[in-house]
Design a protein around this motif. Sequence first.
Motif, PDB file in Angstrom:
ATOM      1  N   LEU A   1      -6.031  10.278  -0.261  1.00  0.00           N
ATOM      2  CA  LEU A   1      -4.737  10.590  -0.876  1.00  0.00           C
ATOM      3  C   LEU A   1      -4.814  10.429  -2.395  1.00  0.00           C
ATOM      4  O   LEU A   1      -4.324  11.277  -3.150  1.00  0.00           O
ATOM      5  N   VAL A   2      -5.439   9.352  -2.851  1.00  0.00           N
ATOM      6  CA  VAL A   2      -5.585   9.113  -4.296  1.00  0.00           C
ATOM      7  C   VAL A   2      -6.428  10.209  -4.921  1.00  0.00           C
ATOM      8  O   VAL A   2      -6.094  10.755  -5.984  1.00  0.00           O
TER       9      VAL A   2
ATOM     10  N   HIS B   1       0.824   4.507  -2.430  1.00  0.00           N
ATOM     11  CA  HIS B   1       0.692   5.870  -1.909  1.00  0.00           C
ATOM     12  C   HIS B   1       1.871   6.742  -2.351  1.00  0.00           C
ATOM     13  O   HIS B   1       1.681   7.895  -2.769  1.00  0.00           O
ATOM     14  N   ASN B   2       3.076   6.206  -2.269  1.00  0.00           N
ATOM     15  CA  ASN B   2       4.257   6.980  -2.633  1.00  0.00           C
ATOM     16  C   ASN B   2       4.264   7.340  -4.115  1.00  0.00           C
ATOM     17  O   ASN B   2       4.709   8.431  -4.502  1.00  0.00           O
TER      18      ASN B   2
ATOM     19  N   CYS C   1       0.840  -1.210   0.000  1.00  0.00           N
ATOM     20  CA  CYS C   1       0.000   0.000   0.000  1.00  0.00           C
ATOM     21  C   CYS C   1       0.869   1.251   0.000  1.00  0.00           C
ATOM     22  O   CYS C   1       0.566   2.231  -0.701  1.00  0.00           O
ATOM     23  N   SER C   2       1.942   1.221   0.776  1.00  0.00           N
ATOM     24  CA  SER C   2       2.835   2.376   0.852  1.00  0.00           C
ATOM     25  C   SER C   2       3.451   2.680  -0.508  1.00  0.00           C
ATOM     26  O   SER C   2       3.613   3.857  -0.881  1.00  0.00           O
TER      27      SER C   2
ATOM     28  N   LEU D   1      -5.879   1.076   1.887  1.00  0.00           N
ATOM     29  CA  LEU D   1      -5.476   2.164   1.002  1.00  0.00           C
ATOM     30  C   LEU D   1      -6.087   3.489   1.447  1.00  0.00           C
ATOM     31  O   LEU D   1      -7.204   3.538   1.970  1.00  0.00           O
ATOM     32  N   ASP D   2      -5.352   4.563   1.216  1.00  0.00           N
ATOM     33  CA  ASP D   2      -5.806   5.921   1.558  1.00  0.00           C
ATOM     34  C   ASP D   2      -6.451   6.527   0.313  1.00  0.00           C
ATOM     35  O   ASP D   2      -5.765   7.073  -0.560  1.00  0.00           O
ATOM     36  N   TYR D   3      -7.766   6.426   0.229  1.00  0.00           N
ATOM     37  CA  TYR D   3      -8.478   6.894  -0.958  1.00  0.00           C
ATOM     38  C   TYR D   3      -8.542   8.420  -1.021  1.00  0.00           C
ATOM     39  O   TYR D   3      -8.629   8.988  -2.117  1.00  0.00           O
TER      40      TYR D   3
ATOM     41  N   LEU E   1       1.829  10.162  -4.493  1.00  0.00           N
ATOM     42  CA  LEU E   1       2.309  11.380  -3.845  1.00  0.00           C
ATOM     43  C   LEU E   1       3.493  12.018  -4.562  1.00  0.00           C
ATOM     44  O   LEU E   1       3.707  13.237  -4.459  1.00  0.00           O
TER      45      LEU E   1
END
Length: 353
Positions: free
Chosen positions: A105-106, A74-75, A70-71, A101-103, A78
């Motif tokens: 962030l997406v 995300h990376n 997941c990281s 997951l950080d939605y 980002l």
Amino acid sequence: MAGNAVGIVPQALRPRDTIAFISPSSRLNRIFPVRVYRAKDALEKLGFRVKIFFDERPTRTFHEAVLERCSEIHNAFLDPEVKAIICTIGGLSANELLPHLDYDLVRANPKIFCGYSDITLLHHAFFTQAGLQTFYGPAAITQLGEFPKPLDFTMNHFQGVLQNPGKPIGALPRSIEWTEEFCDWGGDEEAVRPRTLQPSKGWQWLRQGKATGRLMGGCLPSMLQLAGSKYFPSYRGCILFLENPEGEVSNGPLPFEFTRSLMADIVNLGILGEVTGLVIGRPYKYGDEAKLEEFRQMVLDQCHGTDFPILFNVDIGHTDPLLTIPINAMASLDSEMDEFAILEAGVAERSGK
């Protein structure tokens, strides 16, 4: 009218942009490094830059490994240099990532996201939870790492869809040649042997008609893994596209009886009563005409009682070459014109750097 609203359309790729490789499901970078770096080289020869997000330490617990995958996602989202994200391959474990997951962030960092097979789960999750429109298309190891280079049809369409902002994609091309020849990427001789292309039998209309709707679908068994969950999108008013993966062995098809059962699941979920059209990708390892005819009849049998147009044997998914399909884009089917078209641009204009 499609049940899904217009999502977030990512910004177009430009020359010299950076593309990220991620491995959210099968972790094969160290098993087939030549394929990964051949894919990297292919994109760099087109003028792009490539970053590989992959870190796998065997001492991690299962949960730590999931969070690391997941990281990496995300990376990649980002990273301000990264403008597109391509999965290295599919697999069987993308579903493990969805709760972590950080939605937000997406959603805050929308980018081109491309892959196929069980990446279907990420496509659906990113759309339903973050509103991001993604692309069902080539993967790094399987298509971009082809020897001696990616197939022209695959790359031409990939670039055409992702580098033409604001312009409707239009009628989709169809390959005149294709291959389902299996190569052992780990074998010394097989790894450096080009696959043999054969003439394509072309797309086939199993049922005539016209339809418009937003494109939604993916790999048949992967799509059904999400049924009943919050990650499952609405199919009301959509043109559904489906394609079959390999079976238990990489060199064989998903068994016919299993595919028929999965299609019955689509029926029982009520999806075929909601869609306006159906597109079936070229079934993997069904090159024999007798097998294809059995497959075609199965599709018609499962669609009994419906009247939407059905287009079969399309260059989608587990076939080479393949198209890059913008998920949730408005599309049309027209058997009279013999046309499958995307009525919207796949990417948006980009301002600044």
